[in-house]
Scaffold this active site. Structure first.
Site, PDB file in Angstrom:
ATOM      1  N   PRO A  11       0.794  -1.229   0.000  1.00  0.00           N
ATOM      2  CA  PRO A  11       0.000   0.000   0.000  1.00  0.00           C
ATOM      3  C   PRO A  11       0.825   1.278   0.000  1.00  0.00           C
ATOM      4  O   PRO A  11       1.870   1.362   0.655  1.00  0.00           O
ATOM      5  CB  PRO A  11      -0.824  -0.100   1.292  1.00  0.00           C
ATOM      6  CG  PRO A  11      -0.136  -1.115   2.125  1.00  0.00           C
ATOM      7  CD  PRO A  11       0.523  -2.067   1.165  1.00  0.00           C
ATOM      8  N   ASN A  12       0.304   2.234  -0.742  1.00  0.00           N
ATOM      9  CA  ASN A  12       0.834   3.610  -0.849  1.00  0.00           C
ATOM     10  C   ASN A  12       2.094   3.710  -1.706  1.00  0.00           C
ATOM     11  O   ASN A  12       2.549   4.813  -1.990  1.00  0.00           O
ATOM     12  CB  ASN A  12       1.086   4.225   0.543  1.00  0.00           C
ATOM     13  CG  ASN A  12      -0.179   4.248   1.386  1.00  0.00           C
ATOM     14  OD1 ASN A  12      -1.180   4.805   0.947  1.00  0.00           O
ATOM     15  ND2 ASN A  12      -0.167   3.621   2.551  1.00  0.00           N
ATOM     16  N   ARG A  19       5.130  10.834  -2.282  1.00  0.00           N
ATOM     17  CA  ARG A  19       4.822  10.549  -0.893  1.00  0.00           C
ATOM     18  C   ARG A  19       6.068  10.742  -0.023  1.00  0.00           C
ATOM     19  O   ARG A  19       7.059  10.048  -0.232  1.00  0.00           O
ATOM     20  CB  ARG A  19       4.368   9.086  -0.858  1.00  0.00           C
ATOM     21  CG  ARG A  19       4.276   8.488   0.488  1.00  0.00           C
ATOM     22  CD  ARG A  19       4.216   6.968   0.376  1.00  0.00           C
ATOM     23  NE  ARG A  19       3.968   6.414   1.679  1.00  0.00           N
ATOM     24  CZ  ARG A  19       4.333   5.217   2.067  1.00  0.00           C
ATOM     25  NH1 ARG A  19       4.956   4.412   1.225  1.00  0.00           N
ATOM     26  NH2 ARG A  19       4.066   4.812   3.276  1.00  0.00           N
ATOM     27  N   TYR A  24      11.233   8.664   1.334  1.00  0.00           N
ATOM     28  CA  TYR A  24      11.214   7.631   0.295  1.00  0.00           C
ATOM     29  C   TYR A  24      11.870   8.062  -1.022  1.00  0.00           C
ATOM     30  O   TYR A  24      11.977   7.252  -1.939  1.00  0.00           O
ATOM     31  CB  TYR A  24       9.772   7.174   0.045  1.00  0.00           C
ATOM     32  CG  TYR A  24       9.131   6.573   1.274  1.00  0.00           C
ATOM     33  CD1 TYR A  24       9.616   5.391   1.823  1.00  0.00           C
ATOM     34  CD2 TYR A  24       8.062   7.202   1.910  1.00  0.00           C
ATOM     35  CE1 TYR A  24       9.052   4.838   2.964  1.00  0.00           C
ATOM     36  CE2 TYR A  24       7.477   6.666   3.054  1.00  0.00           C
ATOM     37  CZ  TYR A  24       7.982   5.483   3.575  1.00  0.00           C
ATOM     38  OH  TYR A  24       7.426   4.944   4.703  1.00  0.00           O
ATOM     39  N   ASN A  75       8.080  -5.637  -1.133  1.00  0.00           N
ATOM     40  CA  ASN A  75       8.032  -4.511  -0.205  1.00  0.00           C
ATOM     41  C   ASN A  75       6.576  -4.447   0.265  1.00  0.00           C
ATOM     42  O   ASN A  75       5.724  -3.866  -0.420  1.00  0.00           O
ATOM     43  CB  ASN A  75       8.451  -3.198  -0.867  1.00  0.00           C
ATOM     44  CG  ASN A  75       8.457  -2.057   0.145  1.00  0.00           C
ATOM     45  OD1 ASN A  75       7.932  -2.197   1.250  1.00  0.00           O
ATOM     46  ND2 ASN A  75       9.043  -0.931  -0.232  1.00  0.00           N
ATOM     47  N   ALA A  78       3.230  -0.938   4.731  1.00  0.00           N
ATOM     48  CA  ALA A  78       2.704  -0.989   6.107  1.00  0.00           C
ATOM     49  C   ALA A  78       2.253  -2.399   6.516  1.00  0.00           C
ATOM     50  O   ALA A  78       2.229  -2.720   7.715  1.00  0.00           O
ATOM     51  CB  ALA A  78       1.563   0.000   6.269  1.00  0.00           C
ATOM     52  N   GLU A  99      12.888  -9.416   1.184  1.00  0.00           N
ATOM     53  CA  GLU A  99      12.072  -8.313   1.715  1.00  0.00           C
ATOM     54  C   GLU A  99      12.821  -7.004   1.521  1.00  0.00           C
ATOM     55  O   GLU A  99      13.995  -6.903   1.898  1.00  0.00           O
ATOM     56  CB  GLU A  99      11.829  -8.589   3.203  1.00  0.00           C
ATOM     57  CG  GLU A  99      11.051  -7.531   3.939  1.00  0.00           C
ATOM     58  CD  GLU A  99      10.880  -7.895   5.439  1.00  0.00           C
ATOM     59  OE1 GLU A  99      11.168  -9.054   5.831  1.00  0.00           O
ATOM     60  OE2 GLU A  99      10.482  -6.997   6.195  1.00  0.00           O
ATOM     61  N   HIS A 101      12.812  -2.749   2.005  1.00  0.00           N
ATOM     62  CA  HIS A 101      12.266  -1.488   2.525  1.00  0.00           C
ATOM     63  C   HIS A 101      13.148  -0.358   2.039  1.00  0.00           C
ATOM     64  O   HIS A 101      14.379  -0.419   2.203  1.00  0.00           O
ATOM     65  CB  HIS A 101      12.213  -1.489   4.054  1.00  0.00           C
ATOM     66  CG  HIS A 101      11.351  -2.590   4.574  1.00  0.00           C
ATOM     67  ND1 HIS A 101       9.981  -2.555   4.453  1.00  0.00           N
ATOM     68  CD2 HIS A 101      11.667  -3.771   5.140  1.00  0.00           C
ATOM     69  CE1 HIS A 101       9.494  -3.675   4.954  1.00  0.00           C
ATOM     70  NE2 HIS A 101      10.484  -4.437   5.367  1.00  0.00           N
ATOM     71  N   ARG A 108      13.375   4.274  12.497  1.00  0.00           N
ATOM     72  CA  ARG A 108      12.118   5.032  12.529  1.00  0.00           C
ATOM     73  C   ARG A 108      11.284   4.657  13.767  1.00  0.00           C
ATOM     74  O   ARG A 108      11.817   4.171  14.747  1.00  0.00           O
ATOM     75  CB  ARG A 108      11.374   4.798  11.204  1.00  0.00           C
ATOM     76  CG  ARG A 108      12.200   5.273   9.999  1.00  0.00           C
ATOM     77  CD  ARG A 108      11.484   5.052   8.690  1.00  0.00           C
ATOM     78  NE  ARG A 108      10.258   5.831   8.611  1.00  0.00           N
ATOM     79  CZ  ARG A 108       9.303   5.649   7.688  1.00  0.00           C
ATOM     80  NH1 ARG A 108       9.475   4.714   6.757  1.00  0.00           N
ATOM     81  NH2 ARG A 108       8.226   6.384   7.692  1.00  0.00           N
TER      82      ARG A 108
HETATM   83  C1  DQA Z   1       8.395   0.821   3.804  1.00  0.00           C
HETATM   84  C2  DQA Z   1       8.497   1.027   5.313  1.00  0.00           C
HETATM   85  C3  DQA Z   1       7.157   0.787   5.989  1.00  0.00           C
HETATM   86  O1  DQA Z   1       7.274   0.981   7.393  1.00  0.00           O
HETATM   87  C4  DQA Z   1       6.133   1.768   5.450  1.00  0.00           C
HETATM   88  O2  DQA Z   1       4.859   1.513   6.018  1.00  0.00           O
HETATM   89  C5  DQA Z   1       6.063   1.805   3.978  1.00  0.00           C
HETATM   90  C6  DQA Z   1       7.293   1.662   3.189  1.00  0.00           C
HETATM   91  C7  DQA Z   1       9.715   1.199   3.091  1.00  0.00           C
HETATM   92  O3  DQA Z   1       9.827   0.862   1.912  1.00  0.00           O
HETATM   93  O4  DQA Z   1      10.583   1.844   3.668  1.00  0.00           O
HETATM   94  O5  DQA Z   1       5.008   2.055   3.397  1.00  0.00           O
HETATM   95  O6  DQA Z   1       8.152  -0.554   3.547  1.00  0.00           O
END
Ligand code: DQA
Length: 149
Positions: A11-12, A19, A24, A75, A78, A99, A101, A108
């Site tokens: 998501p997002n 964003r 990011y 990825n 959240a 995985e 990020h 964080r």
């Molecule tokens: C994320 C880190 C997560 O905590 C966050 O909710 C994201 C992006 C990252 O790519 O750094 O949406 O996965």
């Protein structure tokens, strides 16, 4: 035939570039997809690059990957910190799980320090920006080559 890899985004991440760019970065998801395709081709991999804001959709893609793919780059955004359902789906997958990020989640908020997904992940890349996708695919290229020996 090139080895198929699923690259799944949660998501997002469709808003990447717009964003919270201080966290990011300015690259869009389309930029990440382009770079991933370049590296995948160099590694002899074919990718399915996908994004969804819906947990069920990510689970369905993992089920699809079970039948067709050698590895998953994910990825989960959240869902990393909330989804036992995505962990359970990944536990049905037999190939390599990487995985990714973009940010260093450990630097964080404390709620980002735990990943359900890491209970399954074979490799984890965090805090190297969108380059993490490229590094994950390079690593998977090596894993696939070593398995074919
Ligand atoms: C994320 C880190 C997560 O905590 C966050 O909710 C994201 C992006 C990252 O790519 O750094 O949406 O996965």
């Amino acid at each position: 035939m090139p080895t198929l890899i699923y690259v799944l985004n949660g998501p997002n991440l469709n808003l990447l570039g717009k964003r919270q760019p201080h966290i990011y970065g300015h690259e869009t998801l389309a930029d990440v997809e382009r770079d991933s395709r370049t590296v995948a081709a160099e590694e002899g991999l074919e990718i399915r690059f996908l994004q969804s804001n819906a947990e069920f959709q990510i689970i369905d893609w993992i089920h699809e990957a079970r039948e067709t793919a050698a590895a998953i780059v994910i990825n989960p955004a959240a869902f990393t910190h909330t989804s036992v359902a995505i962990l359970d789906a990944l536990n049905t997958f037999e190939g390599h799980v990487s995985e990714v990020h973009i940010s260093n989640v450990h630097k964080r908020e404390s709620f980002r320090h735990h990943s359900y997904i890491s209970h399954r992940s074979d490799s984890v890349l965090a805090g190297v920006g969108t380059h993490g996708y490229v590094l994950a695919l390079r690593h998977i290229g090596k894993v696939v080559r070593e398995a074919a020996r």
